[in-house]
Design an enzyme around this catalytic site. Structure first.
Site, PDB file in Angstrom:
ATOM      1  N   CYS A   1      -5.398  -0.632   7.917  1.00 16.26           N
ATOM      2  CA  CYS A   1      -4.165  -1.154   8.516  1.00 16.26           C
ATOM      3  C   CYS A   1      -3.169  -0.030   8.770  1.00 16.26           C
ATOM      4  O   CYS A   1      -2.503   0.443   7.841  1.00 16.26           O
ATOM      5  CB  CYS A   1      -3.547  -2.221   7.617  1.00 16.26           C
ATOM      6  SG  CYS A   1      -2.020  -2.932   8.281  1.00 16.26           S
TER       7      CYS A   1
ATOM      8  N   CYS B   1       0.476  -0.990   8.033  1.00 17.57           N
ATOM      9  CA  CYS B   1       0.772  -1.059   6.600  1.00 17.57           C
ATOM     10  C   CYS B   1       0.934   0.326   5.980  1.00 17.57           C
ATOM     11  O   CYS B   1       1.834   0.556   5.169  1.00 17.57           O
ATOM     12  CB  CYS B   1      -0.345  -1.791   5.861  1.00 17.57           C
ATOM     13  SG  CYS B   1      -0.814  -3.382   6.555  1.00 17.57           S
ATOM     14  N   ASP B   2       0.050   1.251   6.336  1.00 12.15           N
ATOM     15  CA  ASP B   2      -0.076   2.499   5.584  1.00 12.15           C
ATOM     16  C   ASP B   2       0.243   3.773   6.357  1.00 12.15           C
ATOM     17  O   ASP B   2       0.232   4.859   5.772  1.00 12.15           O
ATOM     18  CB  ASP B   2      -1.504   2.613   5.027  1.00 12.15           C
ATOM     19  CG  ASP B   2      -1.838   1.468   4.079  1.00 12.15           C
ATOM     20  OD1 ASP B   2      -0.914   0.977   3.411  1.00 12.15           O
ATOM     21  OD2 ASP B   2      -3.007   1.056   4.016  1.00 12.15           O
TER      22      ASP B   2
END
Length: 314
Positions: free
Chosen positions: A132, A135-136
């Protein structure tokens, strides 16, 4: 007999459980083998509102679970092996528990990221391996990143990651990409993206502090090489977890559950879907939680309309 059974947890299922429990409907939540969903494999979550210093993914999920339990939600661990949605009450078969019945169902089983299946990959999720970018990506500011994949998702993630990374190397097994022409053109126009095509990923190289790079084989020459990088993003798609439904609910061409726009209603009255199992676009914890709230409210109103429960006082 239950008013509501929620199949699956994660931010969507647990939010549904909180709302329904507060409404006095005592939902039963059936957890699979990975309670809490994909966030349980995430280290620090920095983009969920309310946590200015961030929070660990497993801790966030446990907090939500305890919040649902506080208001009266019940939890059961087990595999759902079969469902009968042909008539109400619906029947849910759980391995080890047998048949359970409910007036309504909420499906929040999520979607599982596809992995390459190579050594060092799963062991380093959260230590440099991710599925992701949204997300990261922030954690790799100024670092070199590898994106593996050749479809639209890979192009989109590679472009997004250039906001943070010093360089993004796109690795694909084939010399040609599956991505649409416009997505390829956008990626090729990005000066931060370099290309390593016709390469087969063999192994994630890692040390004590995390990922060091990706070992690949040149499909043309047969030679093996290590592409050094600080992070590896696997972007080869997701699989919605709907097999247990045996085709009883309408899905799109990629297998995601279809809901009536603006609601969480599926094609079967009384069955609702929330979270990543019906969302192939955003796939974020906060958007999943939002649809979990929607599913709970849709479910509560359905029960009231069908005189299955008294009017809510929530």
């Amino acid at each position: 007999m239950r008013h509501t059974i929620i199949i699956g947890t994660g931010p969507a299922g647990l939010t549904s459980a909180i709302y329904l429990a507060r409404a006095g409907l005592h939902p039963l939540v059936i957890e699979g083998p990975e309670p809490g969903g994909q966030l349980t494999t995430t280290t620090e979550v920095e983009n969920f509102p309310g946590f200015p210093e961030g929070i660990m993914g497993p801790e966030l999920m446990e907090n939500m679970r305890q919040q649902a339990k506080r208001f009266g939600a019940e939890f059961m661990s087990g595999w759902v092996t079969k469902t009968d949605l042909s008539k109400r009450p619906f029947t849910v078969t759980v391995d080890g528990y047998g048949d359970l019945q409910a007036e309504t169902l909420i499906i929040s089983t999520g979607a599982s990221a596809k992995y390459l299946g190579i050594p060092g990959e799963r062991e380093n999720v959260g230590r440099g391996v991710s599925t992701c970018a949204t997300c990261d990506g922030f954690f790799f500011r100024g670092k070199k990143i590898i994106v593996v994949g050749g479809g639209d998702s890979a192009m989109e993630e590679a472009n997004f990651l250039t906001r943070f990374a010093s360089e993004v190397v796109l690795v694909n097994r084939r010399s040609e990409l599956r991505a649409s022409k416009i997505m390829q053109e956008r990626a090729r126009a990005n000066a931060k993206i370099s290309w390593s095509l016709d390469r087969t990923p063999l192994e994630v190289a890692a040390g004590d502090l995390g990922v060091k790079g990706l070992k690949v084989r040149n499909n043309e020459t047969g030679e093996e090489e290590l592409i050094e990088a600080d992070g590896i993003f696997v972007a080869i798609g997701h699989t919605p977890n709907t097999k247990f439904l045996d085709g009883q609910l309408t899905t799109d061409e990629t297998g995601y559950l279809v809901v009536t726009p603006g609601t969480t209603e599926t094609n079967v009255p009384g069955v609702f879907a929330c979270g990543d199992v019906q969302d192939h676009k955003y796939r974020q914890a906060i958007s999943a939680a939002g649809t979990g709230c929607m599913a709970a409210l849709d479910c509560e109103r359905f029960l009231e309309a069908n005189e299955a429960v008294p009017v809510s006082v929530s």
